[in-house]
Design a protein around this motif. Structure first.
Motif: not given
Ligand code: ADP
Ligand code: MG
Length: 604
Positions: A276-293
């Motif tokens: 995609i051209p540089e000035s375009y942005h893909p939609p995304f819905f991404v969930s991360l799980s990280v150790d809270p510490s």
């Protein structure tokens, strides 16, 4: 010498502190929804009136509170979620600072009704400007209902700062999306002024995305999934062709909380390089799980920034996972074309990364052009929406752009260009010999400029065409109201539109010439989205934005063969434009190939 230091009375100190947590109705909505989730609710109702100005109410079926907690929860630093400083490094709840209810109670009239499962009766507390007015037993369902009435009633400065209802409501909607997207296991409803805007059942994340953004998203997304020591990833990223000029639909969550993280966002976007051209942005819905510490939780409650210990590996993993999704699934959809073929689907080795397929869909690829790619990317823009950012607008308003480098054909010495003199290059540019050299005009940008000026001037609206079959366009309730505000400008532009009584359906019976029915709903959706963007940015006139989008959408495309008459028309109309050198988006419309330039090119 006299003493000048005062200790502020509690009421004033509370109001000041409250401003940090609750600066507009949307932030109060966020706090209440988070409390309901922390209470383990599976069903949460949000009710607002007048965009939250007069009422914000959240009703949940969570654990409820005891009689004394119902009173205590409004004290500053009253929280059931942490007990000692160490707890801070294992936070799993949304809130933990014990500030929200105290803040809200300082600047509104609050009514709380709550009951725990093993109590017959619940308790009702009324509190106003931090003062408890009443507490008595009441009968109510298990769970909690918290109603905030007349937010900022005692802080006129803040109240006056609130924007129009449509804007405050769209902030609330955004908060609602950020929370409901990631809590797809909870059902939510949202009423505004008595109308049901959303009714979300507990379902998969993909279903939730579709409930919020429309069913079309089902076919626009690829799943991403990965488990690793530093982070587990789950969610969806958009196919390259659904990238947008704005970042509006990028949702990143960590441990169930919406965050903004430019570096991780860049990791996902990097996976789209070359697609995609540089000035375009893909939609995304991404969930991360990280150790809270392994992340910094000591952040301000209203901020969405987070820091991670393992930022670099997270970046690498996220980019790789997105690349894999884009590669794998593009391939998969091709395979589906031929279901009879048998494929070996044995899993790839763990560190195998398929090459991102290169999708070249630049319809205006010009094999003779030596222009740098930056210019080429503009050509991708045809059926996408103009930037909501500032870029381009500055240029547009900057008269200085009309430098001597760019020919201003209005002032051309020889205004009558004979039809026979014009010819088309690569079906995209109109070339006209002039005494100074060869004038080359980008047909699409020129037409965009012409249409834009015609729309902006009051005298000459565009020609309208009556539709054979009127088209029904449907919007969400909130969008429908915004759409209604735009109707005047749309009618000016050649549309004939009517709202169906008591519904969010609009009947379109005429459109500006040359706009096809199939493009209609998409164009109108784009207009609404941009209108919201313009409202939030404040500085750009909404109408200008609307006309710009219509002009872009309706302009003659590149790679379209034009006859002599059409070329002549464009050149003549362009000459009558008040600004003929720059398109509404800031791109250069024309150039003159002088003898000197040709000489330079030859020897370059
Ligand atoms: P925090 O969420 O940071 O603990 P709040 O001011 O938002 O602080 O809430 C204070 C306390 O009130 C919470 O810790 C919780 O014990 C209780 N509380 C608030 N809302 C609810 C609710 N909807 N259901 C049950 N308890 C609640
Ligand atoms: Mg809270």
């Amino acid at each position: 010498m006299s003493d000048i230091i005062n200790i502020l009375p509690d009421s004033v100190a509370n109001q000041i502190a409250a401003g940090e947590v609750v600066d507009r109705p949307a932030s109060a909505v966020k706090e209440l929804l988070e409390n309901a989730m922390d209470a383990g609710a599976t069903n949460i109702q949000l009710i607002v009136k007048d965009a939250g100005r007069t009422l914000i109410q959240v009703i949940d079926n969570g654990c409820g509170m005891s009689d004394s907690d119902a009173r205590l929860c409004f004290e500053r630093h009253a929280t059931s979620k942490i007990h000692k400083a160490d707890d801070l490094f294992a936070i799993r709840t949304m809130g933990f600072r014990g500030e929200a209810l105290a803040s809200i109670a300082a600047i509104a009239q609050v009514e709380l009704k709550t009951r725990q499962a093993d109590n017959e009766l619940g308790t009702q507390v009324e509190i106003e400007g931090s003062t408890v007015k009443d507490q008595h037993p009441c009968s109510c369902p298990v769970g909690t209902s918290l109603a905030i009435k007349n937010l900022f009633y005692n802080v006129p400065a803040r109240r006056n700062f609130l924007k129009k209802d449509t804007i405050e409501l769209s902030h609330i909607e955004e908060v609602f999306r950020r929370i409901t997207l990631i809590h797809n296991d909870i059902s939510f409803s949202f009423h505004s002024n008595g109308r049901l805007l959303y009714d979300l059942r507990a379902d998969t994340m993909l279903q939730r995305v579709c409930q919020l953004f429309g069913d079309a998203y089902k076919d626009r997304l690829f799943p991403v999934e990965e488990e690793s020591d530093v982070v587990s990833i789950k969610g969806y990223v958009a196919k390259a062709e659904y990238a947008k000029r704005t970042r509006g639909e990028q949702y990143l969550f960590v441990n169930g909380r919406f965050i903004k993280h430019p570096m991780l966002t860049a990791a996902i976007e990097k996976a789209y390089t070359d697609m995609i051209p540089e000035s375009y942005h893909p939609p995304f819905f991404v969930s991360l799980s990280v150790d809270p510490s392994r992340m910094d939780v000591n952040i301000h409650p209203t901020k969405t920034e987070v820091r991670f210990v393992d930022e670099s590996p997270m970046f690498a993993i996220l980019r790789a996972v997105t690349k894999k999704a884009l590669g794998q699934y593009s391939l998969a959809s091709e395979i589906e074309f031929n279901p009879s073929t048998e494929f070996d689907f044995s899993p790839a080795p763990k560190d195998y990364m398929p090459q991102t397929p290169r999708i070249n869909y630049n319809p205006n690829y010009n094999p003779f052009s030596s222009q740098k790619s930056g210019n080429q990317t503009n050509r991708h823009a045809d059926n996408l929406t103009p930037s909501a950012g500032m870029h381009g607008w500055e240029d547009f308003f900057d008269e200085k752009k009309q430098t001597s480098e760019q020919p201003d054909i209005r002032k051309s010495e020889n205004p009558t260009i004979q039809s026979s003199d014009c010819f088309q290059i690569l079906n995209s540019y109109i070339a006209c010999p002039t005494p100074d050299g060869l004038l080359i005009v980008d047909q699409r940008l020129a037409h965009e400029r012409i249409l834009f000026e015609r729309l902006s001037s009051h005298e000459k609206p565009l020609a309208a065409q009556q539709l054979l079959f009127p088209v029904n366009c449907q919007f969400s309730a909130a969008d429908a109201d915004i759409f209604e505000e735009m109707m005047g400008d749309l009618i000016h532009s050649g549309f004939a539109i009517e709202r169906m009584k008591g519904s969010n359906v609009f009947v379109v019976s005429a459109t500006p010439d040359e706009l096809s029915d199939s493009e209609l709903q998409e164009l109108l959706d784009t207009l609404i989205r941009e209108c919201k963007g313009a409202m939030m940015e404040k500085f750009v006139d909404r109408r200008t934005r609307l006309f710009m989008t219509i002009a872009r959408r309706m302009s003659v495309k590149s790679q379209k063969p034009l006859c002599q008459e059409e070329m002549q028309q464009i050149i003549n109309d362009l000459r009558n434009c008040s600004m003929s050198t720059v398109a509404p988006g800031g791109e250069t419309i024309s150039t003159i190939l002088t003898a000197e330039k040709i000489g330079q090119l030859m020897n370059a």
